[in-house]
Design a protein around this motif. Structure first.
Motif, PDB file in Angstrom:
ATOM      1  N   MET A   1      -6.418   0.609  -5.433  1.00 27.82           N
ATOM      2  CA  MET A   1      -6.767  -0.036  -4.161  1.00 27.82           C
ATOM      3  C   MET A   1      -5.823   0.347  -3.018  1.00 27.82           C
ATOM      4  N   GLY A   2      -4.578   0.657  -3.333  1.00 33.36           N
ATOM      5  CA  GLY A   2      -3.603   0.909  -2.274  1.00 33.36           C
ATOM      6  C   GLY A   2      -3.402   2.362  -1.912  1.00 33.36           C
ATOM      7  N   LEU A   3      -4.238   3.267  -2.447  1.00 30.72           N
ATOM      8  CA  LEU A   3      -4.073   4.697  -2.168  1.00 30.72           C
ATOM      9  C   LEU A   3      -4.389   5.020  -0.716  1.00 30.72           C
ATOM     10  N   ARG A   4      -3.636   5.955  -0.135  1.00 30.97           N
ATOM     11  CA  ARG A   4      -3.869   6.382   1.246  1.00 30.97           C
ATOM     12  C   ARG A   4      -4.974   7.426   1.335  1.00 30.97           C
ATOM     13  N   ASN A   5      -5.055   8.290   0.337  1.00 33.46           N
ATOM     14  CA  ASN A   5      -6.023   9.387   0.344  1.00 33.46           C
ATOM     15  C   ASN A   5      -7.422   8.833   0.053  1.00 33.46           C
ATOM     16  N   GLU A   6      -8.272   8.832   1.057  1.00 31.50           N
ATOM     17  CA  GLU A   6      -9.610   8.254   0.906  1.00 31.50           C
ATOM     18  C   GLU A   6     -10.459   9.029  -0.099  1.00 31.50           C
ATOM     19  N   ARG A   7     -10.324  10.356  -0.110  1.00 31.62           N
ATOM     20  CA  ARG A   7     -11.108  11.166  -1.052  1.00 31.62           C
ATOM     21  C   ARG A   7     -10.692  10.882  -2.495  1.00 31.62           C
ATOM     22  N   LEU A   8      -9.387  10.730  -2.705  1.00 31.69           N
ATOM     23  CA  LEU A   8      -8.885  10.379  -4.036  1.00 31.69           C
ATOM     24  C   LEU A   8      -9.338   8.982  -4.427  1.00 31.69           C
ATOM     25  N   LEU A   9      -9.308   8.058  -3.487  1.00 30.74           N
ATOM     26  CA  LEU A   9      -9.743   6.691  -3.755  1.00 30.74           C
ATOM     27  C   LEU A   9     -11.199   6.660  -4.214  1.00 30.74           C
ATOM     28  N   GLN A  10     -12.063   7.372  -3.490  1.00 33.33           N
ATOM     29  CA  GLN A  10     -13.475   7.414  -3.861  1.00 33.33           C
ATOM     30  C   GLN A  10     -13.666   8.056  -5.231  1.00 33.33           C
TER      31      GLN A  10
ATOM     32  N   LYS B   1       0.848  -1.193   0.000  1.00 29.16           N
ATOM     33  CA  LYS B   1       0.000   0.000   0.000  1.00 29.16           C
ATOM     34  C   LYS B   1       0.880   1.239   0.000  1.00 29.16           C
ATOM     35  N   GLN B   2       0.311   2.338  -0.451  1.00 24.87           N
ATOM     36  CA  GLN B   2       1.054   3.597  -0.474  1.00 24.87           C
ATOM     37  C   GLN B   2       1.487   3.954   0.944  1.00 24.87           C
ATOM     38  N   GLN B   3       2.773   4.278   1.091  1.00 20.56           N
ATOM     39  CA  GLN B   3       3.333   4.585   2.405  1.00 20.56           C
ATOM     40  C   GLN B   3       3.067   6.042   2.774  1.00 20.56           C
ATOM     41  N   ASP B   4       3.238   6.328   4.065  1.00 14.19           N
ATOM     42  CA  ASP B   4       3.054   7.690   4.556  1.00 14.19           C
ATOM     43  C   ASP B   4       4.058   8.630   3.892  1.00 14.19           C
ATOM     44  N   LYS B   5       3.566   9.747   3.359  1.00 17.21           N
ATOM     45  CA  LYS B   5       4.375  10.770   2.687  1.00 17.21           C
ATOM     46  C   LYS B   5       5.027  10.267   1.395  1.00 17.21           C
TER      47      LYS B   5
END
Length: 261
Positions: free
Chosen positions: A139-148, A101-105
């Protein structure tokens, strides 16, 4: 780090053989060792030099009873590729790919680059590779708004299409955040502005002055409550014991040995 135009020596503790040998081929193609007379001998010689002393000892063992100098470059490379090549467990490699999954920063570009590296050992066909990369990128994006936002896109869009949408979305979101922070800072009155705000005076309600009795009232009241003859609550002059005399140490009103004038 090697200087420009040079190739680093292979280090089995640091380098992967497959990656290093491919880089060596690229470097060899732009060097003078691959052309001219005795090009094959020169390729073999520079190869044996750049693999390092430890790997060269190993190569000598692998060539026994021959010597490396008696083998061709292609044969020497094939022997080391077989020695260092580790057979990948495809299911394990795919598990690592799907678990990432996308890591922090971590930027979107760095995230996608790592996914491509993990997918390189999954042994997918070209068509399946592109589709799996696209799906896992979302699927592995951290940003929930971008994911949606990306989940609402048509499934026919490619990885490049979704990556472009993602970078545009993040840029717009970052700009909106900067504007919001700027507006918040301008709306706050600076503390050290050179002017001291006027402190509100605390107006206290006027205190009630207790009315003191006049001297006449006070004396009259004291006389009423402190009759020197009997201790009663009346003026001494109106006390029936006013003229009574007693030589005992008790109140006159309780004395049985009094004389009234």
């Amino acid at each position: 780090m090697a200087e420009s135009g040079q190739m680093e020596k292979f280090d089995s503790k640091r380098d992967e053989w497959d990656s290093w040998s491919r880089r060596f081929d690229q470097w060899l193609s732009i060097s003078s060792y691959a052309t001219g007379d005795n090009a094959a001998d020169k390729k073999r010689a520079v190869f044996c030099t750049l693999i390092g002393s430890d790997t060269f000892k190993l190569l000598c063992t692998l060539c026994t009873p021959k010597r490396p100098e008696e083998e061709t470059y292609d044969d020497l490379r094939a022997k080391l590729s077989k020695q260092f090549g580790v057979k990948k467990l495809v299911l394990a490699e795919r598990y690592r790919f799907y678990s990432y999954k996308q890591q922090d920063k971590q930027s979107l570009a760095a995230y996608l680059s790592e996914l491509r590296r993990l997918a390189s050992t999954c042994q997918w066909a070209e068509a399946a590779l592109g589709e799996n990369l696209r799906d896992k990128f979302v699927m592995g994006l951290r940003n929930e708004r971008l994911l949606q936002q990306l989940l609402t896109q048509d499934h026919s869009k490619s990885l490049d299409d979704l990556f472009q949408l993602a970078t545009t979305f993040e840029a717009a979101e970052s700009e909106a955040l900067k504007r919001s922070e700027g507006e918040s800072q301008t709306s706050v009155t600076p503390i050290n502005s050179g002017k001291h705000p006027r402190s509100k005076s605390r107006t206290e309600p006027p205190r009630k002055r207790t009315q003191q009795p006049s001297t006449g009232q006070f004396s009259k009241e004291q006389t009423r409550t402190n009759c020197a003859s009997c201790g009663g609550n009346h003026a001494r002059k109106s006390c029936r014991f006013y003229s009574a005399k007693c030589h005992k140490s008790h109140m006159i009103s309780s004395c049985s040995h009094i004389s009234v004038r």
